[in-house]
Design an enzyme around this catalytic site. Structure first.
Site, PDB file in Angstrom:
ATOM      1  N   LYS A   9       0.861  -0.992  -0.006  1.00 50.48           N
ATOM      2  CA  LYS A   9      -0.033   0.083   0.024  1.00 50.48           C
ATOM      3  C   LYS A   9       0.734   1.259   0.146  1.00 50.48           C
ATOM      4  O   LYS A   9       0.470   2.116  -0.682  1.00 50.48           O
ATOM      5  CB  LYS A   9      -0.965  -0.336   1.322  1.00 50.48           C
ATOM      6  CG  LYS A   9      -0.429   0.204   2.617  1.00 50.48           C
ATOM      7  CD  LYS A   9      -1.587   0.062   3.694  1.00 50.48           C
ATOM      8  CE  LYS A   9      -1.115  -0.663   4.897  1.00 50.48           C
ATOM      9  NZ  LYS A   9       0.296  -0.069   5.512  1.00 50.48           N
ATOM     10  N   ARG A  84      -7.364   3.213  10.839  1.00 44.49           N
ATOM     11  CA  ARG A  84      -6.954   1.793  10.953  1.00 44.49           C
ATOM     12  C   ARG A  84      -7.868   1.072  12.364  1.00 44.49           C
ATOM     13  O   ARG A  84      -7.786   0.022  12.521  1.00 44.49           O
ATOM     14  CB  ARG A  84      -5.381   1.555  11.477  1.00 44.49           C
ATOM     15  CG  ARG A  84      -4.465   0.995  10.784  1.00 44.49           C
ATOM     16  CD  ARG A  84      -3.241   1.079  11.440  1.00 44.49           C
ATOM     17  NE  ARG A  84      -1.955   0.344  11.135  1.00 44.49           N
ATOM     18  CZ  ARG A  84      -1.154   0.534   9.958  1.00 44.49           C
ATOM     19  NH1 ARG A  84      -1.335   1.849   9.464  1.00 44.49           N
ATOM     20  NH2 ARG A  84      -0.089  -0.065   9.853  1.00 44.49           N
ATOM     21  N   ARG A 122      12.536  -7.266   2.796  1.00 46.40           N
ATOM     22  CA  ARG A 122      12.060  -6.229   2.321  1.00 46.40           C
ATOM     23  C   ARG A 122      13.102  -5.006   3.054  1.00 46.40           C
ATOM     24  O   ARG A 122      13.344  -4.970   4.129  1.00 46.40           O
ATOM     25  CB  ARG A 122      10.546  -5.762   3.140  1.00 46.40           C
ATOM     26  CG  ARG A 122      10.170  -4.138   2.880  1.00 46.40           C
ATOM     27  CD  ARG A 122       8.920  -3.822   2.906  1.00 46.40           C
ATOM     28  NE  ARG A 122       8.473  -3.555   4.182  1.00 46.40           N
ATOM     29  CZ  ARG A 122       7.107  -2.990   4.633  1.00 46.40           C
ATOM     30  NH1 ARG A 122       6.188  -2.934   3.421  1.00 46.40           N
ATOM     31  NH2 ARG A 122       6.886  -2.727   5.739  1.00 46.40           N
ATOM     32  N   ARG A 155      13.703  -2.472   8.144  1.00 48.55           N
ATOM     33  CA  ARG A 155      12.896  -1.769   9.417  1.00 48.55           C
ATOM     34  C   ARG A 155      12.781  -2.704  10.456  1.00 48.55           C
ATOM     35  O   ARG A 155      12.701  -4.021  10.238  1.00 48.55           O
ATOM     36  CB  ARG A 155      11.484  -1.438   8.687  1.00 48.55           C
ATOM     37  CG  ARG A 155      10.859  -0.213   8.548  1.00 48.55           C
ATOM     38  CD  ARG A 155       9.651  -0.083   7.868  1.00 48.55           C
ATOM     39  NE  ARG A 155       8.511  -0.658   8.731  1.00 48.55           N
ATOM     40  CZ  ARG A 155       7.247  -0.266   8.303  1.00 48.55           C
ATOM     41  NH1 ARG A 155       6.841   0.071   7.172  1.00 48.55           N
ATOM     42  NH2 ARG A 155       6.198  -0.908   9.200  1.00 48.55           N
ATOM     43  N   ARG A 166       1.861  -7.612  14.052  1.00 49.95           N
ATOM     44  CA  ARG A 166       1.192  -6.689  13.014  1.00 49.95           C
ATOM     45  C   ARG A 166       0.116  -7.253  12.096  1.00 49.95           C
ATOM     46  O   ARG A 166      -0.692  -6.749  11.829  1.00 49.95           O
ATOM     47  CB  ARG A 166       2.249  -5.967  12.256  1.00 49.95           C
ATOM     48  CG  ARG A 166       3.030  -5.003  12.969  1.00 49.95           C
ATOM     49  CD  ARG A 166       4.363  -4.579  12.085  1.00 49.95           C
ATOM     50  NE  ARG A 166       4.516  -3.980  10.964  1.00 49.95           N
ATOM     51  CZ  ARG A 166       5.259  -4.450   9.871  1.00 49.95           C
ATOM     52  NH1 ARG A 166       6.391  -5.098  10.299  1.00 49.95           N
ATOM     53  NH2 ARG A 166       5.028  -3.774   8.740  1.00 49.95           N
TER      54      ARG A 166
HETATM   55  P1  ADP Z   1       2.588  -1.538   8.102  1.00 52.17           P
HETATM   56  O1  ADP Z   1       1.405  -1.361   7.430  1.00 52.17           O
HETATM   57  O2  ADP Z   1       3.471  -1.997   7.140  1.00 52.17           O
HETATM   58  O3  ADP Z   1       2.517  -2.114   9.481  1.00 52.17           O
HETATM   59  P2  ADP Z   1       2.886   1.405   8.893  1.00 52.17           P
HETATM   60  O4  ADP Z   1       4.245   2.102   8.363  1.00 52.17           O
HETATM   61  O5  ADP Z   1       1.696   1.663   8.256  1.00 52.17           O
HETATM   62  O6  ADP Z   1       3.301  -0.142   8.572  1.00 52.17           O
HETATM   63  O7  ADP Z   1       2.874   1.483  10.400  1.00 52.17           O
HETATM   64  C1  ADP Z   1       3.879   1.082  11.238  1.00 52.17           C
HETATM   65  C2  ADP Z   1       3.465   1.098  12.870  1.00 52.17           C
HETATM   66  O8  ADP Z   1       3.103   2.595  12.934  1.00 52.17           O
HETATM   67  C3  ADP Z   1       2.131   0.407  13.256  1.00 52.17           C
HETATM   68  O9  ADP Z   1       2.800  -0.861  13.389  1.00 52.17           O
HETATM   69  C4  ADP Z   1       1.582   1.203  14.132  1.00 52.17           C
HETATM   70  O10 ADP Z   1       2.252   0.915  15.437  1.00 52.17           O
HETATM   71  C5  ADP Z   1       1.817   2.582  13.728  1.00 52.17           C
HETATM   72  N1  ADP Z   1       0.710   3.085  13.085  1.00 52.17           N
HETATM   73  C6  ADP Z   1       0.677   3.812  11.770  1.00 52.17           C
HETATM   74  N2  ADP Z   1      -0.541   4.295  11.256  1.00 52.17           N
HETATM   75  C7  ADP Z   1      -1.394   4.065  12.516  1.00 52.17           C
HETATM   76  C8  ADP Z   1      -2.733   4.174  12.597  1.00 52.17           C
HETATM   77  N3  ADP Z   1      -3.439   4.720  12.030  1.00 52.17           N
HETATM   78  N4  ADP Z   1      -3.205   3.922  14.156  1.00 52.17           N
HETATM   79  C9  ADP Z   1      -2.348   3.474  14.982  1.00 52.17           C
HETATM   80  N5  ADP Z   1      -1.016   3.254  14.805  1.00 52.17           N
HETATM   81  C10 ADP Z   1      -0.624   3.366  13.548  1.00 52.17           C
END
Ligand code: ADP
Ligand code: ZN
Length: 234
Positions: A9, A84, A122, A155, A166
């Site tokens: 995404k 989310r 990745r 990461r 996750r």
């Molecule tokens: P991915 O979708 O690959 O897990 P992201 O970069 O979108 O990675 O998010 C990494 C981390 O950031 C998540 O595991 C969470 O801890 C936090 N995070 C990101 N966006 C949100 C959100 N909308 N609400 C709560 N936590 C978030």
């Protein structure tokens, strides 16, 4: 833009942002930046992110409402990784109600077994967050970002148990949000087990069908990293 970790995404959100001239807003990127800069936000988010859990809604809602106030969002924006949770979706709805904004949600669907493989191989650019795929052992000399020229990193949350957490969080917490948008007729799902280009073409078709926007397509964004023949996985 919805999708489990590793679905692609981030890559697709960035490409679509470029095609529409909209900023790509990734809450994950903003949070990782805050962690790196050790800001107040970063300190509050740290433990949640390191264990693969969601950061509390009020912190993330504040990030998004601040970011959407900026001038570059006035015509539109791509949200990646937000909302989310259902409370985040309600919060976004309240922001949109004030602005009269319209919403389209796209979900990229990929099976867990493929996600696990993708995430563990990745590599990410620490500056611009582009991701690259390579089956390199952690710690080997890796490539450079094709755009920034800086060395790619893995990461921290793309490792072992944190990945599993996750994925679990995604299925438990974010799937209801998808249902929320599906019930409102705003959700379109895409098969993510294809090349970056095929998925992107699919997204462009959907945007053309469902909105009156005219995406401008450029291809350099689909190149691999500098000096190495690698492919972008997602
Ligand atoms: P991915 O979708 O690959 O897990 P992201 O970069 O979108 O990675 O998010 C990494 C981390 O950031 C998540 O595991 C969470 O801890 C936090 N995070 C990101 N966006 C949100 C959100 N909308 N609400 C709560 N936590 C978030
Ligand atoms: Zn980069």
């Amino acid at each position: 833009m919805f999708g489990p970790p590793g679905a692609g995404k981030g890559t697709q959100a960035r490409l679509l942002g470029e095609a529409l001239g909209y900023p790509h807003i990734s809450t994950g990127d903003i949070l990782r930046g805050a962690l790196k800069d050790q800001t107040e936000l970063g300190k509050k988010a740290k433990t949640f992110m390191e264990s693969g859990d969601l950061v509390p809604d009020d912190l993330v809602d504040a990030i998004v409402s601040d970011r959407l106030k900026r001038e570059d969002c006035s015509q539109g924006f791509i949200l990646d990784g937000y909302p989310r949770t259902i409370p985040q979706a309600d919060f976004l709805e309240s922001l949109f109600a004030k602005e009269g904004a319209r919403l389209l949600t796209l979900g990229i669907k990929v099976e867990n077994s493929i996600l696990l493989k993708r995430l563990s191989s990745r590599w990410t650019c620490p500056r611009c967050s582009r991701t690259y795929s390579e089956n390199l052992a952690p710690g080997t000399v890796n490539g450079l970002c094709s755009r920034c020229g800086v060395p790619l990193v893995q990461r921290e949350d793309d490792a072992g148990e944190v990945i599993a957490e996750r994925l679990l969080v995604y299925h438990n917490t974010t799937r209801p949000v998808i249902r929320y948008y599906r019930e409102r007729g705003l959700y379109v799902e895409i098969d993510g087990d294809r090349s970056v280009k095929e998925i992107f073409d699919n997204i462009i078709d959907i945007v053309r069908e469902r909105t009156d926007l005219q995406p401008q397509l450029r291809s350099p964004a689909l190149q691999g990293p500098a000096g190495l023949r690698r492919r972008i996985a997602h």
